[in-house]
Design an enzyme around this catalytic site. Sequence first.
Site, PDB file in Angstrom:
ATOM      1  CB  VAL A  16      -0.963   0.164   1.234  1.00 44.48           C
ATOM      2  CG1 VAL A  16      -1.822   1.726   1.535  1.00 44.48           C
ATOM      3  CG2 VAL A  16      -1.905  -0.965   1.180  1.00 44.48           C
ATOM      4  CB  ALA A  45      10.082   4.957   8.194  1.00 44.02           C
ATOM      5  CB  VAL A 134     -13.061  -1.549   6.062  1.00 45.16           C
ATOM      6  CG1 VAL A 134     -14.337  -2.563   6.336  1.00 45.16           C
ATOM      7  CG2 VAL A 134     -13.417  -1.910   7.625  1.00 45.16           C
ATOM      8  CB  ILE A 138     -15.365  -0.402  -2.071  1.00 39.71           C
ATOM      9  CG1 ILE A 138     -14.858  -1.248  -2.320  1.00 39.71           C
ATOM     10  CG2 ILE A 138     -16.738   0.348  -1.332  1.00 39.71           C
ATOM     11  CD1 ILE A 138     -15.343  -3.003  -1.690  1.00 39.71           C
ATOM     12  N   GLY A 189      -1.656 -12.137  -4.650  1.00 42.58           N
ATOM     13  CA  GLY A 189      -0.926 -11.347  -3.572  1.00 42.58           C
ATOM     14  C   GLY A 189      -2.497 -10.748  -3.030  1.00 42.58           C
ATOM     15  CG  ASP A 203      -8.926  -9.642   6.847  1.00 46.76           C
ATOM     16  OD1 ASP A 203      -7.620  -8.557   6.833  1.00 46.76           O
ATOM     17  OD2 ASP A 203      -9.516  -9.780   5.711  1.00 46.76           O
ATOM     18  CE  LYS A 207     -10.438  -6.623   5.959  1.00 45.08           C
ATOM     19  NZ  LYS A 207     -10.190  -7.094   4.070  1.00 45.08           N
TER      20      LYS A 207
HETATM   21  N1  LIG Z   1      -2.457  -4.702   0.412  1.00 44.41           N
HETATM   22  C1  LIG Z   1      -3.466  -4.387   0.898  1.00 44.41           C
HETATM   23  O1  LIG Z   1      -4.749  -5.096   0.250  1.00 44.41           O
HETATM   24  C2  LIG Z   1      -4.285  -3.678   1.727  1.00 44.41           C
HETATM   25  C3  LIG Z   1      -5.946  -3.789   1.725  1.00 44.41           C
HETATM   26  C4  LIG Z   1      -6.669  -3.395   2.729  1.00 44.41           C
HETATM   27  C5  LIG Z   1      -5.704  -2.853   3.677  1.00 44.41           C
HETATM   28  N2  LIG Z   1      -4.390  -2.699   4.057  1.00 44.41           N
HETATM   29  C6  LIG Z   1      -3.227  -2.717   5.418  1.00 44.41           C
HETATM   30  O2  LIG Z   1      -2.865  -1.773   4.998  1.00 44.41           O
HETATM   31  C7  LIG Z   1      -1.570  -1.719   5.893  1.00 44.41           C
HETATM   32  C8  LIG Z   1       0.009  -2.288   4.823  1.00 44.41           C
HETATM   33  O3  LIG Z   1      -0.778  -3.782   4.053  1.00 44.41           O
HETATM   34  P1  LIG Z   1       0.635  -4.025   2.999  1.00 44.41           P
HETATM   35  O4  LIG Z   1      -0.092  -4.942   2.515  1.00 44.41           O
HETATM   36  O5  LIG Z   1       1.326  -2.572   2.702  1.00 44.41           O
HETATM   37  O6  LIG Z   1       1.844  -4.580   4.090  1.00 44.41           O
HETATM   38  P2  LIG Z   1       3.116  -5.006   3.450  1.00 44.41           P
HETATM   39  O7  LIG Z   1       4.000  -6.330   4.108  1.00 44.41           O
HETATM   40  O8  LIG Z   1       3.139  -4.931   2.010  1.00 44.41           O
HETATM   41  O9  LIG Z   1       3.850  -3.716   3.817  1.00 44.41           O
HETATM   42  C9  LIG Z   1       3.810  -2.959   5.442  1.00 44.41           C
HETATM   43  C10 LIG Z   1       5.908  -2.622   5.313  1.00 44.41           C
HETATM   44  O10 LIG Z   1       6.082  -1.883   6.390  1.00 44.41           O
HETATM   45  C11 LIG Z   1       7.426  -2.347   6.268  1.00 44.41           C
HETATM   46  N3  LIG Z   1       7.841  -2.072   8.509  1.00 44.41           N
HETATM   47  C12 LIG Z   1       7.230  -3.155   9.019  1.00 44.41           C
HETATM   48  N4  LIG Z   1       8.134  -2.865  10.131  1.00 44.41           N
HETATM   49  C13 LIG Z   1       8.425  -1.218   9.822  1.00 44.41           C
HETATM   50  C14 LIG Z   1       9.006  -0.159  10.930  1.00 44.41           C
HETATM   51  N5  LIG Z   1       8.694  -0.365  11.894  1.00 44.41           N
HETATM   52  N6  LIG Z   1       9.192   0.820  10.578  1.00 44.41           N
HETATM   53  C15 LIG Z   1       8.958   1.427   9.201  1.00 44.41           C
HETATM   54  N7  LIG Z   1       8.515   0.167   8.079  1.00 44.41           N
HETATM   55  C16 LIG Z   1       8.358  -0.521   8.724  1.00 44.41           C
HETATM   56  C17 LIG Z   1       7.556  -3.706   6.342  1.00 44.41           C
HETATM   57  O11 LIG Z   1       8.458  -3.992   5.842  1.00 44.41           O
HETATM   58  C18 LIG Z   1       6.667  -3.418   4.900  1.00 44.41           C
HETATM   59  O12 LIG Z   1       7.580  -3.065   3.764  1.00 44.41           O
HETATM   60  C19 LIG Z   1      -1.915  -3.171   6.676  1.00 44.41           C
HETATM   61  O13 LIG Z   1      -2.649  -2.832   7.712  1.00 44.41           O
HETATM   62  C20 LIG Z   1      -3.124  -3.837   6.019  1.00 44.41           C
HETATM   63  O14 LIG Z   1      -3.769  -4.296   7.073  1.00 44.41           O
HETATM   64  C21 LIG Z   1      -3.556  -3.716   3.116  1.00 44.41           C
HETATM   65  N1  LIG Z   2      -6.110 -10.372   2.927  1.00 46.33           N
HETATM   66  C1  LIG Z   2      -7.535  -9.374   2.628  1.00 46.33           C
HETATM   67  C2  LIG Z   2      -6.565  -8.057   2.150  1.00 46.33           C
HETATM   68  C3  LIG Z   2      -7.869  -7.016   2.575  1.00 46.33           C
HETATM   69  O1  LIG Z   2      -7.730  -6.521   3.993  1.00 46.33           O
HETATM   70  C4  LIG Z   2      -8.366 -10.325   2.072  1.00 46.33           C
HETATM   71  O2  LIG Z   2      -7.868 -11.564   0.751  1.00 46.33           O
HETATM   72  O3  LIG Z   2      -9.523  -9.220   2.344  1.00 46.33           O
HETATM   73 NA    NA Z   3     -12.792   1.348   1.702  1.00 43.72          NA
END
Ligand SMILES: NC(=O)c1ccc[n+]([C@@H]2O[C@H](COP(=O)([O-])OP(=O)(O)OC[C@H]3O[C@@H](n4cnc5c(N)ncnc54)[C@H](O)[C@@H]3O)[C@@H](O)[C@H]2O)c1
Ligand SMILES: N[C@@H](CCO)C(=O)O
Ligand code: NA
Length: 427
Positions: A16, A45, A134, A138, A189, A203, A207
Amino acid sequence: MHETRVRVGLLGCGNVGGALAELLLADGDRIAERTGMVLELRAVAVRSLSRPRAASIPPELLTTDAQAVAADPDLDVVVEVIGGIEPARTLILAALGSGKPVVTANKELLANCGTELFDAAAAAGRDLLFEAAVAGGIPLIRPLRESLAGERIHRVLGIVNGTTNYILSQMAAHGASYQEALAEAQSLGFAERDPTADVEGFDAAAKAAVIAHVAFGARVVAGDVDREGIGAIGADDIVSAHRLGFVIKPLAVIEEVDGAIGVRVHPAMVPAAHPLASVRDSFNAVFVEGEAVGELMFLGRGAGGAPTASAVLGDLLDAAHNLTVGGAGRTPALRAVPRRSIDDLVSAYYLTLEVADRPGVLHAVAGVLGDHSVSVRSMEQEGAAEGARLVFVTHPALERDMQACLQELHALDAVRRVGGLIRVVGA
Ligand SMILES: NC(=O)c1ccc[n+]([C@@H]2O[C@H](COP(=O)([O-])OP(=O)(O)OC[C@H]3O[C@@H](n4cnc5c(N)ncnc54)[C@H](O)[C@@H]3O)[C@@H](O)[C@H]2O)c1
Ligand SMILES: N[C@@H](CCO)C(=O)O
Ligand code: NA
């Protein structure tokens, strides 16, 4: 147009965070032209400086000191996309404490520490925005918080986990096995790194707790949510569901009944004609039932870096706007509410039993159901290996009575296996 410069600090640069950085760097001019906000990415960061990043992120923006970014007085807004409870919680508190609004995508954190974080935002007079937490891209949180702020919401039904929707859709459409479909979801993914969070419902439960915050102002934490995963759903159930006019969907149900709030996550039999039944693959959808507004459905991509970054971007612009006018939007004020236990649920149920194929078995099974006031709407019998498979759909019954039936059915000599008990929702 007058332009406002907003200095953004990003915590975490994974799926993200990386997609958001790309959006800000590649599309910043268009965003500024359209909104009057120049979103300047000033610090990112990361955990490791040596990991390869998108080429467009200037290396001088990267730092491993997330705490310094959170507290930096030269930044205006902080985005937290690290995930998990710590250090995300401490970093968000530090950012709010130093007067910066925060945008987060972190459902797990909000579902566990929502009250503490919302209180900190209110005390700081700054926004804590979480559209991405969540149903990813959307728009759902903002419509619930703002457009529907005064609406009496009765129930929210959500397909809020893309992985489990994908698995059940693949099993239904192509006869894929559970394991095959899960492996595909992982390779595409959208499964969590540890897919237990998806398939066991953790998860979706997080939500659901966040939906309870915004739809009902209810102080619900992840551990309060009644939760079942999809692991017990077999190919037989999917075929039977189809024959009976249902589709099996992974649902979050957040509802108010007689002043009490019920929050549960489980696979459900959804009538094929219900709008949620046609939401397939990794799509998410949230169906809202309100007193005045009637029925609404929000549909789209609930996961993936780019859709989720889109939701973060919208929040960033909102936070930046509120900051420039010297304030914050409404912060959810969560209140303790009476909880409705799943034992008190009244629902129709789908139930399968594998039994010995001999006289008197059906009578014994019907006796157990009847003793607990469970009335049968339909029953099918089909041959199974050296026995029979019985498929029941009940009329609405009390969950507590249904669970008592299961106990007694297990104990019957002629019952070899008690299969899935799946609640019917949306009929
Ligand atoms: N990927 C999705 O589809 C999605 C959808 C909705 C919400 N989210 C939420 O978004 C957030 C991020 O998800 P993501 O899929 O990008 O995860 P990700 O694991 O790809 O990214 C998280 C990043 O944070 C880094 N990290 C960990 N500790 C750290 C620290 N102390 N300082 C700096 N960086 C640090 C990790 O190295 C990693 O690159 C989560 O809360 C997840 O629940 C993700
Ligand atoms: N693992 C979650 C990612 C989005 O939060 C999903 O399948 O919906
Ligand atoms: Na949303």
